[in-house]
Scaffold this motif. Structure first.
Motif, PDB file in Angstrom:
ATOM      1  N   MET A   1       0.992  -1.319   0.008  1.00 52.98           N
ATOM      2  CA  MET A   1      -0.045  -0.065   0.048  1.00 52.98           C
ATOM      3  C   MET A   1       0.963   1.201  -0.083  1.00 52.98           C
ATOM      4  N   SER A   2       0.497   2.144  -1.069  1.00 53.91           N
ATOM      5  CA  SER A   2       1.229   3.656  -0.951  1.00 53.91           C
ATOM      6  C   SER A   2       0.466   4.466  -1.261  1.00 53.91           C
ATOM      7  N   HIS A   3       0.917   5.782  -0.910  1.00 53.13           N
ATOM      8  CA  HIS A   3      -0.150   6.898  -1.507  1.00 53.13           C
ATOM      9  C   HIS A   3       0.821   7.801  -2.722  1.00 53.13           C
ATOM     10  N   THR A   4      -0.072   8.047  -3.674  1.00 51.84           N
ATOM     11  CA  THR A   4       0.719   8.962  -4.674  1.00 51.84           C
ATOM     12  C   THR A   4       1.218  10.121  -4.240  1.00 51.84           C
ATOM     13  N   PHE A   5       1.760  11.059  -4.808  1.00 51.42           N
ATOM     14  CA  PHE A   5       2.415  12.225  -4.527  1.00 51.42           C
ATOM     15  C   PHE A   5       1.132  13.244  -4.105  1.00 51.42           C
ATOM     16  N   ASP A   6       0.151  13.037  -4.944  1.00 50.49           N
ATOM     17  CA  ASP A   6      -1.174  13.964  -4.908  1.00 50.49           C
ATOM     18  C   ASP A   6      -1.950  13.476  -3.734  1.00 50.49           C
ATOM     19  N   GLU A   7      -2.014  12.068  -3.594  1.00 56.77           N
ATOM     20  CA  GLU A   7      -2.767  11.623  -2.460  1.00 56.77           C
ATOM     21  C   GLU A   7      -2.131  12.155  -0.823  1.00 56.77           C
ATOM     22  N   VAL A   8      -0.675  12.177  -1.059  1.00 55.26           N
ATOM     23  CA  VAL A   8       0.008  12.728   0.321  1.00 55.26           C
ATOM     24  C   VAL A   8      -0.442  14.202   0.488  1.00 55.26           C
ATOM     25  N   VAL A   9      -0.472  14.958  -0.641  1.00 52.34           N
ATOM     26  CA  VAL A   9      -0.729  16.330  -0.642  1.00 52.34           C
ATOM     27  C   VAL A   9      -2.056  16.460  -0.153  1.00 52.34           C
ATOM     28  N   ALA A  10      -3.156  15.948  -0.525  1.00 58.90           N
ATOM     29  CA  ALA A  10      -4.545  15.761  -0.222  1.00 58.90           C
ATOM     30  C   ALA A  10      -4.601  15.417   0.963  1.00 58.90           C
ATOM     31  N   THR A  11      -3.945  14.388   1.646  1.00 52.85           N
ATOM     32  CA  THR A  11      -4.157  13.986   2.962  1.00 52.85           C
ATOM     33  C   THR A  11      -3.833  15.241   3.918  1.00 52.85           C
ATOM     34  N   ARG A  13      -4.044  18.311   3.296  1.00 51.88           N
ATOM     35  CA  ARG A  13      -4.958  19.459   3.280  1.00 51.88           C
ATOM     36  C   ARG A  13      -6.154  18.877   4.067  1.00 51.88           C
ATOM     37  N   THR A  14      -6.589  17.562   3.980  1.00 51.70           N
ATOM     38  CA  THR A  14      -7.766  17.207   4.591  1.00 51.70           C
ATOM     39  C   THR A  14      -7.729  16.985   5.996  1.00 51.70           C
ATOM     40  N   PHE A  15      -6.588  16.406   6.471  1.00 51.28           N
ATOM     41  CA  PHE A  15      -6.412  16.291   7.775  1.00 51.28           C
ATOM     42  C   PHE A  15      -5.405  16.652   8.523  1.00 51.28           C
ATOM     43  N   GLY A  16      -4.759  17.919   7.988  1.00 46.64           N
ATOM     44  CA  GLY A  16      -4.001  18.660   8.619  1.00 46.64           C
ATOM     45  C   GLY A  16      -4.191  19.505   9.615  1.00 46.64           C
ATOM     46  N   HIS A  17      -5.548  19.789   9.812  1.00 50.32           N
ATOM     47  CA  HIS A  17      -6.089  20.566  10.969  1.00 50.32           C
ATOM     48  C   HIS A  17      -6.002  19.668  12.344  1.00 50.32           C
ATOM     49  N   ARG A  18      -5.811  18.589  12.118  1.00 46.97           N
ATOM     50  CA  ARG A  18      -5.762  17.730  13.444  1.00 46.97           C
ATOM     51  C   ARG A  18      -4.803  18.083  14.423  1.00 46.97           C
ATOM     52  N   HIS A  19      -5.158  18.077  15.577  1.00 44.46           N
ATOM     53  CA  HIS A  19      -3.873  18.316  16.687  1.00 44.46           C
ATOM     54  C   HIS A  19      -3.572  16.955  17.292  1.00 44.46           C
ATOM     55  N   TYR A  20      -2.311  16.689  17.901  1.00 47.79           N
ATOM     56  CA  TYR A  20      -1.734  15.360  18.441  1.00 47.79           C
ATOM     57  C   TYR A  20      -1.088  15.673  19.751  1.00 47.79           C
ATOM     58  N   GLU A  26      -1.400  19.302  13.113  1.00 43.70           N
ATOM     59  CA  GLU A  26      -0.366  18.255  12.121  1.00 43.70           C
ATOM     60  C   GLU A  26       0.364  19.166  11.122  1.00 43.70           C
ATOM     61  N   LEU A  27      -0.469  19.941  10.237  1.00 41.42           N
ATOM     62  CA  LEU A  27       0.048  20.586   9.131  1.00 41.42           C
ATOM     63  C   LEU A  27       0.967  21.762   9.496  1.00 41.42           C
ATOM     64  N   GLN A  28       0.634  22.608  10.642  1.00 41.07           N
ATOM     65  CA  GLN A  28       1.411  23.579  11.216  1.00 41.07           C
ATOM     66  C   GLN A  28       2.732  22.826  11.874  1.00 41.07           C
ATOM     67  N   HIS A  29       2.816  21.674  12.348  1.00 39.63           N
ATOM     68  CA  HIS A  29       4.107  21.107  12.703  1.00 39.63           C
ATOM     69  C   HIS A  29       4.834  20.622  11.621  1.00 39.63           C
ATOM     70  N   ALA A  30       4.239  20.202  10.600  1.00 37.91           N
ATOM     71  CA  ALA A  30       4.938  19.670   9.373  1.00 37.91           C
ATOM     72  C   ALA A  30       5.887  21.021   8.699  1.00 37.91           C
ATOM     73  N   LEU A  58      -1.554  11.456  10.240  1.00 41.02           N
ATOM     74  CA  LEU A  58      -2.563  11.852   9.323  1.00 41.02           C
ATOM     75  C   LEU A  58      -3.497  10.824   8.845  1.00 41.02           C
ATOM     76  N   CYS A  59      -2.940   9.524   8.910  1.00 39.99           N
ATOM     77  CA  CYS A  59      -3.446   8.347   8.159  1.00 39.99           C
ATOM     78  C   CYS A  59      -4.023   7.215   9.242  1.00 39.99           C
ATOM     79  N   HIS A  60      -4.101   7.552  10.430  1.00 38.52           N
ATOM     80  CA  HIS A  60      -4.849   6.364  11.172  1.00 38.52           C
ATOM     81  C   HIS A  60      -6.101   7.163  11.757  1.00 38.52           C
ATOM     82  N   ALA A  61      -6.875   6.254  12.439  1.00 35.54           N
ATOM     83  CA  ALA A  61      -8.373   6.869  12.625  1.00 35.54           C
ATOM     84  C   ALA A  61      -8.308   6.741  14.131  1.00 35.54           C
ATOM     85  N   LEU A  62      -7.360   6.678  14.929  1.00 32.06           N
ATOM     86  CA  LEU A  62      -7.453   6.420  16.342  1.00 32.06           C
ATOM     87  C   LEU A  62      -7.635   7.694  17.375  1.00 32.06           C
ATOM     88  N   GLY A  63      -7.869   8.739  16.619  1.00 30.99           N
ATOM     89  CA  GLY A  63      -8.042   9.915  17.467  1.00 30.99           C
ATOM     90  C   GLY A  63      -6.739  10.880  17.451  1.00 30.99           C
TER      91      GLY A  63
END
Length: 182
Positions: A1-11, A13-20, A26-30, A58-63
């Motif tokens: 399983m892998s992600h394309t470049f576009d999928e990585v960028v989309a991830t 954009r979609t989930f970067g608002h999460r905190h950890y 996550e996006l600010q950290h990166a 960004l890729c797990h659904a564990l919260g």
């Protein structure tokens, strides 16, 4: 399983608002990690790896607060599995090894552990704690161990609330230069 470049960028954009567990998303950290590496004059590979190292978060659904519940998502393995076929070995290995680099630095760098954020200290214990000497010697034999240690230093820095950085688009040309050629 892998992600394309576009999928990585989309991830991002979609989930970067999460905190950890930190005061940044996550996006600010990166972006902060990459910005610090770039400002320090690091080679492009270090900057790109600094941006992508936590991709697995960004890729797990564990919260967003799983560490507070005593769970290690093994985000480094998730990120590696998704990045390794899309990006060069150094970039993928930096994602895989940045947690080990934290454990390693706790052994090799006096005072390092004391400088970790509360969230990093919590996750350190879930991730196996300070490395043993035997583990450290094995880690030092990893082909990209030095890159992972450098990325880890920026990982520790990239937790500044409201720090201005370039946006994700500013780093896309750099990231695309590390996409594996078919």
């Amino acid at each position: 399983m892998s992600h394309t470049f576009d999928e990585v960028v989309a991830t991002y954009r979609t989930f970067g608002h999460r905190h950890y567990g930190e005061d940044v998303t996550e996006l600010q950290h990166a972006l902060q990690c990459a910005t610090f590496a770039q400002a320090a004059g690091e080679p492009a590979e270090v900057v790109a790896a600094a941006l992508l190292h936590d991709y697995g978060h960004l890729c797990h659904a564990l919260g967003e607060d799983i560490a507070d519940h005593g769970i290690d998502a093994r985000h480094e393995e998730i990120g590696y599995a998704l990045l390794r076929e899309t990006f060069t070995d150094g970039i993928a290995d930096a994602a895989r090894l940045h947690v080990a680099a934290k454990r390693y630095l706790c052994l090799r760098d006096p005072g390092y552990e004391g400088g970790l954020s509360d969230a990093s200290r919590t996750s350190l214990h879930l991730q196996g704690g300070v490395m043993s000497e035997e583990e450290a010697l094995a880690f030092e034999r990893e082909p990209h161990f030095a890159l992972a240690v450098r990325v880890r230093r920026y990982d520790d820095m990239g937790k500044v609330a409201d720090m201005p950085t370039p946006d994700l688009e500013a780093f896309l040309p750099l990231l695309s230069s590390f996409v594996r050629q078919a």
